[in-house]
Write an enzyme that holds these catalytic residues in place. Structure first.
Site, mmCIF file in Angstrom:
data_model
loop_
_atom_site.group_PDB
_atom_site.id
_atom_site.type_symbol
_atom_site.label_atom_id
_atom_site.label_comp_id
_atom_site.label_asym_id
_atom_site.label_seq_id
_atom_site.Cartn_x
_atom_site.Cartn_y
_atom_site.Cartn_z
ATOM 1 N N ASN A 12 38.831 19.374 -12.167
ATOM 2 C CA ASN A 12 39.822 18.643 -11.368
ATOM 3 C C ASN A 12 41.131 19.431 -11.425
ATOM 4 O O ASN A 12 41.804 19.440 -12.454
ATOM 5 C CB ASN A 12 40.009 17.235 -11.966
ATOM 6 C CG ASN A 12 41.165 16.475 -11.338
ATOM 7 O OD1 ASN A 12 41.664 16.853 -10.275
ATOM 8 N ND2 ASN A 12 41.593 15.412 -11.994
ATOM 9 N N LYS A 14 43.809 18.868 -9.850
ATOM 10 C CA LYS A 14 44.993 18.008 -9.633
ATOM 11 C C LYS A 14 45.917 18.662 -8.594
ATOM 12 O O LYS A 14 45.438 19.317 -7.689
ATOM 13 C CB LYS A 14 45.698 17.734 -10.957
ATOM 14 C CG LYS A 14 44.748 17.302 -12.062
ATOM 15 C CD LYS A 14 45.459 16.803 -13.270
ATOM 16 C CE LYS A 14 44.455 16.515 -14.357
ATOM 17 N NZ LYS A 14 44.994 15.761 -15.448
ATOM 18 N N HIS A 100 40.876 7.885 -10.870
ATOM 19 C CA HIS A 100 41.441 8.698 -11.968
ATOM 20 C C HIS A 100 42.652 7.952 -12.521
ATOM 21 O O HIS A 100 43.397 7.308 -11.784
ATOM 22 C CB HIS A 100 41.845 10.077 -11.438
ATOM 23 C CG HIS A 100 42.208 11.029 -12.541
ATOM 24 N ND1 HIS A 100 43.415 10.970 -13.189
ATOM 25 C CD2 HIS A 100 41.499 12.033 -13.125
ATOM 26 C CE1 HIS A 100 43.439 11.915 -14.126
ATOM 27 N NE2 HIS A 100 42.295 12.571 -14.107
ATOM 28 N N GLU A 102 45.461 8.884 -13.378
ATOM 29 C CA GLU A 102 46.751 9.252 -12.771
ATOM 30 C C GLU A 102 46.952 8.522 -11.439
ATOM 31 O O GLU A 102 48.082 8.186 -11.072
ATOM 32 C CB GLU A 102 46.829 10.783 -12.600
ATOM 33 C CG GLU A 102 47.066 11.459 -13.941
ATOM 34 C CD GLU A 102 46.536 12.877 -14.068
ATOM 35 O OE1 GLU A 102 46.214 13.498 -13.033
ATOM 36 O OE2 GLU A 102 46.433 13.360 -15.206
ATOM 37 N N GLU A 170 37.324 8.666 -19.439
ATOM 38 C CA GLU A 170 38.490 9.495 -19.724
ATOM 39 C C GLU A 170 39.552 8.656 -20.436
ATOM 40 O O GLU A 170 40.326 7.943 -19.762
ATOM 41 C CB GLU A 170 39.078 10.031 -18.423
ATOM 42 C CG GLU A 170 38.145 10.915 -17.641
ATOM 43 C CD GLU A 170 38.914 11.936 -16.807
ATOM 44 O OE1 GLU A 170 38.733 13.116 -17.043
ATOM 45 O OE2 GLU A 170 39.718 11.514 -15.963
ATOM 46 N N GLY A 176 45.258 15.729 -20.765
ATOM 47 C CA GLY A 176 46.363 16.689 -20.737
ATOM 48 C C GLY A 176 47.197 16.721 -22.002
ATOM 49 O O GLY A 176 48.290 17.290 -22.017
ATOM 50 N N SER A 215 41.055 16.615 -22.271
ATOM 51 C CA SER A 215 41.303 17.791 -23.121
ATOM 52 C C SER A 215 40.029 18.534 -23.525
ATOM 53 O O SER A 215 39.932 19.043 -24.642
ATOM 54 C CB SER A 215 42.115 17.395 -24.352
ATOM 55 O OG SER A 215 43.401 16.945 -23.962
ATOM 56 N N GLY A 237 43.010 20.696 -17.057
ATOM 57 C CA GLY A 237 43.713 21.955 -17.307
ATOM 58 C C GLY A 237 42.811 23.165 -17.477
ATOM 59 O O GLY A 237 43.098 24.244 -16.942
HETATM 60 C C1 PEP Z 1 41.530 15.030 -16.051
HETATM 61 O O1 PEP Z 1 42.557 15.086 -15.428
HETATM 62 O O2 PEP Z 1 40.575 14.438 -15.570
HETATM 63 C C2 PEP Z 1 41.463 15.671 -17.359
HETATM 64 C C3 PEP Z 1 40.454 15.387 -18.119
HETATM 65 O O3 PEP Z 1 42.489 16.521 -17.698
HETATM 66 P P1 PEP Z 1 42.557 17.484 -18.986
HETATM 67 O O4 PEP Z 1 41.215 18.159 -19.127
HETATM 68 O O5 PEP Z 1 43.644 18.450 -18.702
HETATM 69 O O6 PEP Z 1 42.840 16.606 -20.169
#
Ligand code: PEP
Length: 253
Positions: A12, A14, A100, A102, A170, A176, A215, A237
């Site tokens: 993803n 983003k 998600h 966010e 998640e 993040g 992460s 990320g």
């Molecule tokens: C995400 O945005 O779905 C995510 C898991 O981000 P990150 O891997 O950066 O924690």
């Protein structure tokens, strides 16, 4: 014995990526995949909408799917700035992420809206990756399984099947931040999700891909992917460059 579930490693991006860097990374990923041969998992990249068509062309023939990061619950109409599931399908997407954290936090999306988006995705012939997860405060209060149970009940449409739906767990506090739950915590949540899915969707619930996200990186992916009922990862990320993303895909080879 239940059939083995083929894992999915999904990136993803983003709101990251301009054309030059995005195309470079997509080509690197496609090249790396070609060099190593088809992995034992499905691979997906969800770039910003502006890069969907360029990435589709850059990764043609690579077996890497592209997907949207969100869609509207309606087919079309007066919804400035939004994108419909059929538009994503029309551009070559096979998947769309919905719910998600966010989107839930930044845009106040409720689980009901998430369900409408997943229904729109199903109607358009897309696989919906439906995200659920608890906040740090909810975990601290011991409400993790209850919160996730409610999000699952309210966000997954009645017609969800193993073919049209993927669930991503998640934890909001792990996204993040570099923090991850212990493997025991991941195992507990994934077992609970699997049992709820099985109860509601029977064989389809038993066969649905269940991703962990938060992460994930090359250094912790193998450990997380080895947890029971973890059938892949949703990666933020560490999906932005082929160098970071490939070691995660490689855990499935
Ligand atoms: C995400 O945005 O779905 C995510 C898991 O981000 P990150 O891997 O950066 O924690």
């Amino acid at each position: 014995m239940a059939a083995k579930i083929r894992p999915l490693i999904a990136g993803n991006w983003k709101m990251n990526g301009l054309k030059s860097a995005g195309l470079r990374e997509a080509r690197n990923l496609a090249r790396t995949m070609k060099k190593h041969g088809k992995p034992g998992c499905d691979v997906l990249v969800c770039p910003p909408a502006t890069l969907l068509a360029p990435l589709r062309d850059a990764m043609k023939g690579s077996h890497i799917a592209i997907g949207g990061q969100d869609c509207h619950g309606n087919e079309g109409g007066a919804h400035t700035g939004d994108i419909s599931a059929s538009m994503l399908k029309d551009t070559g997407c096979a998947y769309v992420i919905v719910g998600h954290s966010e989107r839930r936090a930044d845009h106040g999306e409720s689980s009901r809206e998430v369900r409408a988006k997943a229904e729109a995705a199903h109607r358009a012939g897309l696989r919906a990756i439906i995200c659920v997860g608890e906040t740090a405060a909810e975990r601290k209060r011991g409400q993790t399984l209850k919160v996730i149970g409610k999000q699952l009940a309210d966000s997954l449409p009645k017609g969800s099947t193993a073919k049209n739906t993927v669930v991503a767990y998640e934890p909001v506090w792990a996204i993040g931040t570099g923090l991850t739950p212990t493997v025991e915590d991941v195992a507990e949540v994934h077992a609970s999700i699997r049992s709820r899915l099985r109860r509601r969707f029977r064989d389809d619930g038993a066969a649905m891909q269940l991703l962990y996200g938060g992460s994930v990186k090359g250094s912790n992916a193998a450990e997380l992917m080895a947890v029971a009922n973890v059938n892949g990862a949703l990666v933020g990320g560490a999906s932005l460059t082929a160098a970071d993303f490939w070691p995660i895909v490689e855990t499935c080879i």
